[in-house]
Design an enzyme around this catalytic site. Sequence first.
Site, short mmCIF file in Angstrom:
data_model
loop_
_atom_site.label_atom_id
_atom_site.label_comp_id
_atom_site.label_asym_id
_atom_site.label_seq_id
_atom_site.Cartn_x
_atom_site.Cartn_y
_atom_site.Cartn_z
N ALA A 222 5.61 5.09 6.42
CA ALA A 222 6.29 4.26 7.41
C ALA A 222 7.80 4.47 7.34
CB ALA A 222 5.94 2.79 7.18
N SER B 18 0.83 -1.21 0.00
CA SER B 18 0.00 0.00 0.00
C SER B 18 0.86 1.25 0.00
CB SER B 18 -0.93 0.03 1.22
OG SER B 18 -0.25 0.49 2.37
N SER B 19 0.19 2.39 -0.18
CA SER B 19 0.86 3.70 -0.17
C SER B 19 1.44 4.01 1.21
CB SER B 19 -0.13 4.80 -0.56
OG SER B 19 -1.25 4.80 0.32
N LYS B 20 0.99 3.32 2.24
CA LYS B 20 1.46 3.59 3.60
C LYS B 20 2.92 3.21 3.81
CE LYS B 20 -2.56 5.13 4.96
NZ LYS B 20 -2.76 6.56 5.30
N ASP B 21 3.48 2.43 2.90
CA ASP B 21 4.92 2.13 2.98
C ASP B 21 5.73 3.42 2.99
OD1 ASP B 21 4.13 -0.49 2.77
OD2 ASP B 21 5.35 -0.96 1.03
#
Length: 404
Positions: A88, A82-85
């Site tokens: 993070a 996901s884009s949340k990488d």
Amino acid sequence: MSRAYAIPATCMLLISATAAAAVAYWRCLTYHSAEENPQRKNDRTGVVSLIGNTPLIRINSLSDHTGCEILAKAEFLNPGGSSKDRIALYLIEKAESLNQLIPHTQSCIFEGTSGSTGISLAMVARAKGYLCHIVMPSDQAIEKSQLLERYGATVERVAPCSIVDKNNFVNVARRRAMEYGKDNNDDGRRGYFVDQFENPLNSEAHYRTTGPEILKQTSGKIDVFVHGSGTGGTIAGITRYLKPRVPGLRCFLADPQGSGLANKVNHGVMFSDTEREGTRRRQQVDTLVEGVGLNRLTRNFANILQPSGKCLLDGAISVSDADAVKMSRWLMANDGLFVGSSAAINCVAALSLARSMGPGHTVVTVLADSGQRHLTKFWNDQKMAALGYSTEPPESLDEFSQLL
């Protein structure tokens, strides 16, 4: 009689060289250099070196139907899915630079999340030598918890409740971080609370990485950017980067039913029809869609509303759960795209915007994650049918109502 021909060594070398050149050329088309994008640095190795520089793909069925180029950033191709990488990695490295986190000291990263940010944090934490503790609402798809556990994270599922409640998943995560290692500071062990909803580094990650990538991949030829908002980091970072650099660009919020953000953007008041007395089904936001939609302003999202100045958003589009389900099935049947619920509402909004402008325009959105994280809920046909939603792919895009 068939014959076997030996291929000369010089020909084999030529074939190998041609294949290598083709691979190198494709990588040049797909990826940017570390100088162009700080998300990918030369000194990064391992799984974190794969984060960012995702392809921008044409959604053929939507583009052919509208006569517009409807393009989507394929963020589900990040290694954590996901884009949340992006956030993070960005937030953890910022914490390291400030000595707030020290690897291999039993330091632990804490966060309250609906799932995707937690999975990305758990992956980066494992790669960099940290522990990870994720607190999430118990009504989120169970496969997200299972993925987190496979990454070695501690998973704490709590009952959904308002952000003002001390037992809200975000508040619990903050409390766990404060409690962790408070009596063991001498050994370097730290508890670090990411605070993705209010941490401005969230939107900064997208301002420095996703926005520049989109600008380069489109050569600045964009008429509209549209995206949903959970923490607000993605839409805020990309909008703030693109608006000053693309003349005439319009940016829109795609908002699920039950969220009050669309009404806030369009009318200045945080409200949703599903919040009327006697109509509410869930604690947080009355929608099937996970990861986006709120009834409060986060610091990241407020950054683009700018109440003291000009709002950077040109409007907002509310998308029903029924349309989100239909769009996900349409994309699978017609484009082979297996997307999550937030990506589905982005595409419904992109379709509506393209129709309103007419042929010849370019609309950009984001496919934040795949349907693999939504198998037991959004992609469970039996559950959707029990709620009254059709799970058969629409016969035509004309079945989607015009939302503008």
